[in-house]
Each structure stands twice: as structure tokens, then as C-alpha cells.
Design an enzyme around this catalytic site. Sequence first.
Site, short mmCIF file in Angstrom:
data_model
loop_
_atom_site.label_atom_id
_atom_site.label_comp_id
_atom_site.label_asym_id
_atom_site.label_seq_id
_atom_site.Cartn_x
_atom_site.Cartn_y
_atom_site.Cartn_z
N ASP A 173 -2.69 5.74 -4.99
CA ASP A 173 -3.55 6.84 -5.41
C ASP A 173 -2.86 7.79 -6.38
OD1 ASP A 173 -3.08 9.67 -3.38
OD2 ASP A 173 -1.83 7.89 -3.28
N PHE A 228 0.83 -1.20 0.00
CA PHE A 228 0.00 0.00 0.00
C PHE A 228 0.86 1.25 0.00
CE2 PHE A 228 -2.62 -3.13 2.26
CZ PHE A 228 -3.88 -2.94 1.71
N ASP A 229 0.46 2.23 -0.80
CA ASP A 229 0.92 3.58 -0.56
C ASP A 229 0.22 4.03 0.73
OD1 ASP A 229 2.07 6.21 -1.18
OD2 ASP A 229 -0.02 6.78 -1.56
N LEU A 230 0.71 5.11 1.33
CA LEU A 230 0.13 5.53 2.61
C LEU A 230 -0.78 6.75 2.45
CD1 LEU A 230 0.09 4.92 5.64
CD2 LEU A 230 1.97 6.55 5.89
N ASP A 231 -0.17 7.92 2.19
CA ASP A 231 -0.96 9.15 2.06
C ASP A 231 -1.87 9.09 0.85
OD1 ASP A 231 0.40 10.06 4.24
OD2 ASP A 231 1.73 11.41 3.14
#
Length: 224
Positions: free
Chosen positions: A172, A17-20
Site C-alpha cells: 500500500d 504482503f506488506d502488513l499495515d
Amino acid sequence: MEPYPMEAFMKYVAVLFDLDGTLLDTTDLIIKSFQHTCGIHLNRQISKEEVVPYFGKTLRAGLEQLGPDCVEQLIETYRAYNLDHHDAMVEIFPGVISTIQRLASQGTKLAVVTSKTVKTAVRGLKLFEIDHYFTAVVGLESTPKHKPDPTPVLLALQLLQIEPHQALMVGDSPFDLQSARAAGVDTAAVRWSELPWRELAAEKPDYTLENMEDLLELIGGKPD
């Protein structure tokens, strides 16, 4: 007869996963951090629309474009403001906690691949008590090259001890998708990105997530 392991029925054994903008909603914090920093050092009022294009980039890359002659000062001020307001302003997207818990309970390996520092990333995960579900957190200082380069994703695969075809990257930004694809990892783009959807769609992600719970159908589980 021994039952088949859950992994035998899963399409992917790991999710990166990306975070932000993917797990955590840090939009307001990032925008206000940019605005505070530009106001102090550049005597400039910067709008949300001007900040959003920097989402997904490293902090240095974004600030170098805004103030190439005082980058170190900009970074110092940005990080100080960001950390001071972090816990009060960061939120988590709907469905993230339950989805992470479900994935972990069925044996899916989880990792975060982010452009922020590991310490700050872990702080965000701990804020919502999900840090212990992640085997690895790859951050800014973890690799010499950053997304869209494949290096961060490749390191996550190494830490999880899996092959590229066994993982799915959820992000995202186009940088998330480009980094994963270059590493041989399938991609899922989230529809709640602040970036224009056409930019993510142009990367032709393998999957689109309307909400985080959609991820559970992609991972799969033991059939009836």
C-alpha cells in the site's frame, strides 16, 4: 497419467504482503499512537494528515523527523501505547481472510514483509488466526536495511526458496513497490491505501487491486 501439479498453472507461486495498510487496518492505531507520543514528549497536537505521510516508513524514520533530539523516548512511548491498544484497535480488511485461505489451499507460498517488528507482526496475524498460513515473516529486525531497499524482499524470497520472477509483492505504499521492483519482483498496489493514489500510481505497479479478492485472478489456477 499423473495430474499436473497446481504450480504448473500458476502465474506466481508466492505472494509477499506488506502488513499495515495491506492486510491489516491499523490506521487509527498508528495515528493515535503518534498523537499520544507527540502530545507527551513534544507538547504538540498532530493531525491525521500530518501522520499519513509516515506510513510505510520505519517507526524510527518517522519519529526522527518529528523529534530528532529525543527519538529513543518517542519510540519507547509509541510502542508502549501501540501495544497496549493493539488488539482492540486493529481490524482486518474485507476479503483478506478468505483470500489468504484460498491461496494457501492451492499451494501458494505466503510471506509478510513489514517495517514493524516480527513479534508485533505475528501478533496481528494471530489476532485474526491467519498466522499459520505464512511461511515467513520478515520484519524490522530481520535485515540491516529496510524498504525501499530490496534487502527485506530478497530475504523473503530466500526463506521461501523461490526466484524473484516467481513472486508477487502486494503493498500500500511506494516503499513496498520500490523494494520489490529493486529485487526483481512484480508488484500489485492496493487501492485502499491511506496514501494518495497518485504516489502509488507514480511507481507504475504491474497490477492494481480494487479489493483483495482481485489477487486470486492474478495468481491463477488449474484451467477447466
